[in-house]
Design an enzyme around this catalytic site. Sequence first.
Site, mmCIF file in Angstrom:
data_model
loop_
_atom_site.group_PDB
_atom_site.id
_atom_site.type_symbol
_atom_site.label_atom_id
_atom_site.label_comp_id
_atom_site.label_asym_id
_atom_site.label_seq_id
_atom_site.Cartn_x
_atom_site.Cartn_y
_atom_site.Cartn_z
ATOM 1 C CG HIS A 100 46.274 16.264 52.054
ATOM 2 N ND1 HIS A 100 45.480 17.294 51.620
ATOM 3 C CD2 HIS A 100 45.518 15.507 52.890
ATOM 4 C CE1 HIS A 100 44.273 17.169 52.158
ATOM 5 N NE2 HIS A 100 44.273 16.097 52.925
ATOM 6 C CE LYS A 152 40.964 12.745 65.693
ATOM 7 N NZ LYS A 152 39.804 13.555 65.254
ATOM 8 N NE ARG A 186 33.521 17.533 56.438
ATOM 9 C CZ ARG A 186 34.529 17.416 57.308
ATOM 10 N NH1 ARG A 186 34.266 17.388 58.612
ATOM 11 N NH2 ARG A 186 35.774 17.322 56.883
ATOM 12 C CB CYS A 189 42.600 13.667 51.751
ATOM 13 S SG CYS A 189 41.098 13.320 52.635
ATOM 14 C CG HIS A 233 45.244 13.248 56.006
ATOM 15 N ND1 HIS A 233 44.292 13.260 55.007
ATOM 16 C CD2 HIS A 233 45.780 11.998 55.984
ATOM 17 C CE1 HIS A 233 44.254 12.082 54.415
ATOM 18 N NE2 HIS A 233 45.151 11.297 54.985
ATOM 19 C CD GLN A 239 38.301 20.253 56.269
ATOM 20 O OE1 GLN A 239 38.501 19.620 55.240
ATOM 21 N NE2 GLN A 239 38.122 19.655 57.430
ATOM 22 C CG ASP A 286 42.251 19.902 54.185
ATOM 23 O OD1 ASP A 286 42.326 19.599 55.379
ATOM 24 O OD2 ASP A 286 41.280 19.633 53.461
#
Length: 398
Positions: free
Chosen positions: A152, A231, A130, A101, A277, A148, A150
């Site tokens: 945005h 979320k 991670r 992000c 997100h 991911q 992702d």
Amino acid sequence: MSIKAEERVSHQKLGQQLELFMSSEEAPGMPLYLPKGMVLRNELENLWKVKHQRAGYQEIKTPIMMKQELWEQSGHWDHYHENMYFANVDDQRYAIKPMSCPGAVLIFNSKKRSYRELPIRYAELGLVHRHELSGSLNGLLRVRAFTQDDAHLFVREDQIESEIDKVLDLVDEFYSEFGFSYKIELSTRPEDFMGSEEAWDQAEHALESVLKNKGLDYQVNEGDGAFYGPKIDFHILDSLGRSWQCGTVQLDFQMPEKFECQYIDENNQLRQPIMIHRAIYGSIERFMAILLEHFQGSFPLWLAPVQVKIIPIADAHVSYAEKVKQQLEQEGYRVEVDDRVEKIGLKIREAALQKHPYMLIVGDLEMEHGKLSVRKHKVGVIGEMGMDELLGHLKSER
């Protein structure tokens, strides 16, 4: 599709059997993809790219490593630094990204924005890292390096609900592609939330309003929202009835404020956008593991790493098999020829274990009549076909 629990084979064993991926002590928690695994991965990514382009997203790519100050500014440092990897470069502390992000925010802030540009939808297949404890690592399900899917979205306040509505439609479109049903959870403000309670109440109301207006069933998961916003989570159900949390949609008033994101409104005033997100697969790795166990390696034709296996009975039939392979490849199919000097029964058994959707057996009769003996995985022999008939049959299943 239904598979009894006692018949289930783990995705690790399937990955080894089907030659898709491997693990190594030299890179714990960081899977290595074999050629067939890359085919599967690329098909998932190609589907993702096509659907996002059609839905009005712009694809971006952000750095895998950025300065530590960026993560302190975004708030990730306070919540994630114990699970992040770091490096020192030119006497400067850098962090390998655990999320994508902040990079998307940097791209948004790279120039002045007008209200006419919004919504801006950025999508990224972002490699993140991670730190997970070594004892918790589990094939592709629990890893240290993963991609991911992702996205945005930067939206005006009046666009929040319509954009979330579109995201929910896109999620449904994706999961329908694989035959997944799913459950929905609305996760609300956690104890370590950032920002004001007023902003959180507004965000939670917006998410709940969309779910209610679409007539979707959902459960409220109190206190399980992200630190920057509430979320909606999607839990897909596999062939064993197991639930897997994959997709998520998160509404964020905090990060645009922290990074001073702005656009010029219709009155020539500076306004702050709201950030959405969202992910659908969750991560490519985990989604692949779920698909492996869901289909038990028997993938639909479009997803199978090898779609057609051609088995010549003897050396005399290899050139005919290669000709058939060439014709099928020209039509866009992924094909292999088993030209080993082995008994035909062994070749057929091994091809069945590889779970290829189709096998074509070629011998004297097939060569003489220009035909192919066609077998379908889990069905068996379905008859002799000419090339045109076979292509029609394959196209109907694509």
